[in-house]
Design an enzyme around this catalytic site. Structure first.
Site, PDB file in Angstrom:
ATOM      1  N   ASP A 294       0.862  -1.175   0.000  1.00 15.63           N
ATOM      2  CA  ASP A 294       0.000   0.000   0.000  1.00 15.63           C
ATOM      3  C   ASP A 294       0.904   1.232   0.000  1.00 15.63           C
ATOM      4  O   ASP A 294       2.109   1.145   0.240  1.00 15.63           O
ATOM      5  CB  ASP A 294      -0.911  -0.011   1.225  1.00 15.63           C
ATOM      6  N   PHE A 295       0.309   2.376  -0.271  1.00 15.66           N
ATOM      7  CA  PHE A 295       1.076   3.606  -0.460  1.00 15.66           C
ATOM      8  C   PHE A 295       1.812   3.987   0.830  1.00 15.66           C
ATOM      9  O   PHE A 295       1.201   4.228   1.859  1.00 15.66           O
ATOM     10  CB  PHE A 295       0.143   4.736  -0.883  1.00 15.66           C
TER      11      PHE A 295
END
Length: 770
Positions: A294-295
């Site tokens: 995920d970011f």
């Protein structure tokens, strides 16, 4: 160059390509920078790549780009600065062409996009959020929705989606509840399988399919206190039996990518968990795709989880654990080379990750077909068929919670309606998080839908917003009460908002008009990163409902929201309650269809709605040992899992199981006769629950193990049959093995988790001959 020979097996092409790559080029394949920063749009709509992107290509290239087509306040891409369907397809072609022509080996870029409830690009169809989709209990309809999302995304060049979200909702105070299907792992698993069919299809190298990414791996919905990315306190046995089950089903159905979760589980961050990403996912489950973070997740290993002292240690932990690509690309770009020089990773670790990414690019057909057709994109994105599909999903996902005295459906003639509330005519409040900017004419609000039913010139519809979602201003009360006094029936559209600041201004509470000011009002109380301590209506919404109720007229509350609402006063006093969640761009039409009886409601809850936040957790599959009641109230929810009313009645009779004694590997059939005893046609969700009466480990009091959505005409009878086999009876034992133990199982068939009829099945012990 063998890797360019499409007649060769993918493994040979990958091996040849990796052998030609430099270390910098390998690292480039594992990064995914922010895509909306790679192009500039000129005044005439043409696109050219930025100097920043050119520099990235010179440093070893870019394997993937995140959100080239994404538009929202976070990206700061607006309707004016963003890309139309045609322009989006042209833009990805321009970026792809530059990447292939200005890299030594001409490796195509993988474009990844957000598609939780529709392609997050300007002009794309905005479907209802997954929580509404879950409430449909309709697998075929969801598969069609996934097919529509896939073709809209791929037509513009997007080849990967960061969906479906397979998190199990444990605490609905969590702001991302709206992105999930349910509190039940079996039901989520069924949706997961349909997502793989609809998104990925039979082949990935098509202009109508995309690579699915399962998220968030794992237990992201089980965080402490319902706070986003907070720690998860859970044993391995429960993790396997509940939170991992949907992911396992999706992997078995062919999922191509998995995204790691931000959270830790019992002290181990998911982004660096060798057990999750390698031992379980790859070795035990046989997953053959690639893993993406995920970011910003790898940064958390240094700043947050603090399991790494520096960036080199963080990227080494992640890569060795099984993370192949980093969304954002910052940590891998900056630290992987140094980690290699320091001996924290080896070249073979790098090669393994690169191999997985390249294999997927070959499977997607990007080397042979790197470009897309802008005309096709213009044809399919936001087309009429998809608009109608969005309406159908909303119709089936809307849940009728209460209908005292058959207040609904409403008559279309002879009745004057007051439509009141902050969500009655606010386009972004009904769309949910992960939504692109929308032209006003594309969204049908509840006021729009009701007005279309009765006619704009009929004089039957009055409107006032009354109040905002948040804040204590009552300046709109007077106008709302004036409208209510003139009406025969009041429809109050209340709830929440996951709308980020799209620059649309605020609402004048006295007139309902949109007003652009220097101090815009943000009503967001749900969505990613927006977790709550309570589940009540915010602001003065409850007070507005109470004031209108004093008029003594029929009051219908329509909730538009992203998580359950606990308001006992409303549950007790108003005449009807409709739960629509975030119903998408056609939500207003669908809600009006339900209110006026053009569609018989068939949505059923997939999350339990508590009486009070202090009851949490209230998910139905609680353990028998969950404890006694509270001093103030019992443990029962206000509305149980599976609940939903209809404008007709259904009768369940003759529940039976044949045979009633089987072996652990055998199958039985549970049957029930369902009759529509009412005067109108309707759809019923027939639900099967199973209780293991006695087991070697503690088990849930009951677990959903089957469901069928059936449509019956008045007086029609249908026999519904459910198979019961090893998959439905097995438990995860203390050794983390899936086993069926001999003994008695109670089989319960009914309309929800608190309304059922039971029969019994016995599993006989099988003697092993030595």
């Amino acid at each position: 160059m063998d890797y360019k020979d499409a007649s060769l097996p993918i493994q040979e092409r990958v091996q040849d390509l990796i052998g030609r790559m430099t270390t910098a080029e390998k690292i480039g394949q594992l990064i995914q920078p922010m895509g909306w920063k790679t192009y500039d749009k000129a005044a005439d709509g043409t696109v050219q790549v930025t100097e920043e992107f050119k520099a990235d290509m010179e440093q070893g290239g870019v394997g993937s780009l995140y959100g080239v087509l994404r538009a929202d306040p976070w990206t700061e891409v607006t309707l004016e600065t963003g890309l139309t369907p045609r322009q989006g397809a042209v833009a990805t072609n321009v970026i792809q062409q530059y990447a292939m022509e200005h890299s030594r080996l001409g490796i195509p870029i993988l474009f990844g996009e957000e598609c939780s409830h529709g392609h997050m690009a300007i002009g794309a169809t905005v479907f209802p959020v997954p929580l509404t989709v879950g409430s449909t209990w309709n697998m075929e309809l969801y598969r069609k929705m996934c097919e529509a999302i896939a073709v809209e995304t791929r037509s513009q060049g997007g080849a990967a989606t960061y969906s479906p979200v397979l998190d199990v909702v444990r605490d609905p105070r969590w702001g991302r509840t709206e992105e999930c299907f349910a509190e039940d792992p079996y039901l989520i698993g069924e949706f997961a399988v349909e997502a793989m069919k609809g998104l990925q299809g039979d082949r990935l190298d098509s202009n109508q399919t995309i690579m699915a990414t399962l998220k968030h791996f794992a237990a992201y919905g089980s965080s402490e206190g319902g706070r986003n990315a907070a720690p998860v306190h859970m044993g391995l046995r429960e993790l396997h039996e509940i939170d991992l089950l949907p992911f396992k089903k999706a992997v078995e159905a062919g999922a191509c990518s998995v995204m790691t979760a931000y959270n830790e589980i019992d002290g181990l961050p998911c982004t660096s968990s060798t057990y999750l990403l390698n031992d379980l996912l790859r070795e035990q489950w046989g997953f053959d795709g690639f893993v993406i973070t995920d970011f910003g997740a790898i940064q958390m290993l240094v700043y947050g989880h603090n399991t790494a002292e520096n960036g080199e240690q963080a990227v080494a932990q992640s890569l060795r654990a099984g993370v192949d690509m980093e969304m954002s690309g910052y940590m891998y770009r900056k630290h992987l080379g140094q980690a290699l020089e320091q001996g924290l990773i080896e070249e073979k670790d790098l090669d393994l990750a690169v191999r997985r990414v390249l294999e997927m690019k070959f499977r997607l057909g990007l080397f042979e077909k790197p470009f897309v057709d802008p005309e096709f994109a213009e044809q399919v994105i936001g087309c009429e068929d998809h608009t109608q599909l969005a309406r159908e999903v909303a119709q089936e996902g809307i849940v009728l919670l209460k209908n005292e005295g058959n207040t609904l459906p409403l008559a279309k003639t002879g009745t004057k309606l007051a439509v009141i509330g902050p969500n009655a005519n606010h386009i972004y409040n009904q769309l949910g998080d992960y939504t692109s900017p929308q032209p006003r004419e594309q969204i049908v609000t509840v006021l729009d839908g009701i007005t279309r039913k009765l006619g704009a010139d009929s004089g039957q519809v009055l409107y006032a917003p009354g109040c905002r979602i948040k804040g204590d201003s009552k300046e709109g009360f007077a106008q709302a009460l004036a409208c209510a006094e003139q009406a025969d029936v009041i429809v109050m559209v209340m709830g929440g908002s996951s709308a980020r600041d799209f620059g649309e201004g605020t609402i004048d509470l006295r007139t309902g008009a949109s007003v652009v000011t220097d101090d815009p009002w943000n009503d967001m109380e749900c969505g990613e990163g927006i977790d709550r301590a309570s589940l009540n209506l915010m602001g003065v919404q409850l007070e507005l409902v109470q004031e209108v109720h004093k008029l003594g007229k029929p009051v219908i509350v329509v909730y538009i929201n992203g998580r359950p609402i606990a308001e006992p006063w409303i549950d007790k006093h108003v005449h009807a309650i409709v739960e629509a969640w975030y119903p998408g761009q056609e939500g207003g039409n669908a809600i009006a269809d339900i209110l006026f009886g053009d569609v018989n409601p068939s949505g059923r809850l997939t999350v339990s709605i508590p009486k009070h936040v202090g009851q949490l957790p209230v998910y139905y599959h609680a353990k028998r040992t969950r404890g006694k009641r509270y001093l103030e109230m019992d443990l029962a929810p206000q509305y149980p899992f599976g609940h939903g009313l209809s404008y007709t009645k259904f009768k369940y009779e003759n529940v039976r199981v044949i045979p009633d004694v089987i072996g652990p590997d055998d199958e039985a059939q549970v049957m029930v006769e369902v009759t529509n005893t009412g005067a109108v046609a309707g759809s019923e969700v027939v639900q099967l629950y199973i209780t293991d009466v006695s087991a070697s480990v503690t088990r849930a009091e009951m677990s959903l193990k089957g469901f069928r959505k059936i449509h019956l005409e008045p007086g029609q009878i249908q026999t519904v049959t459910f198979p019961v086999q090893k998959e439905h009876l097995a438990l995860i034992d203390s050794r983390l093995q899936s086993v069926v133990e001999p003994g008695e199982f109670r089989l319960m068939v009914g309309r929800n988790s608190m309304d059922w009829t039971a029969c019994s099945l016995h599993i006989q012990k099988v003697e092993v001959q030595v």
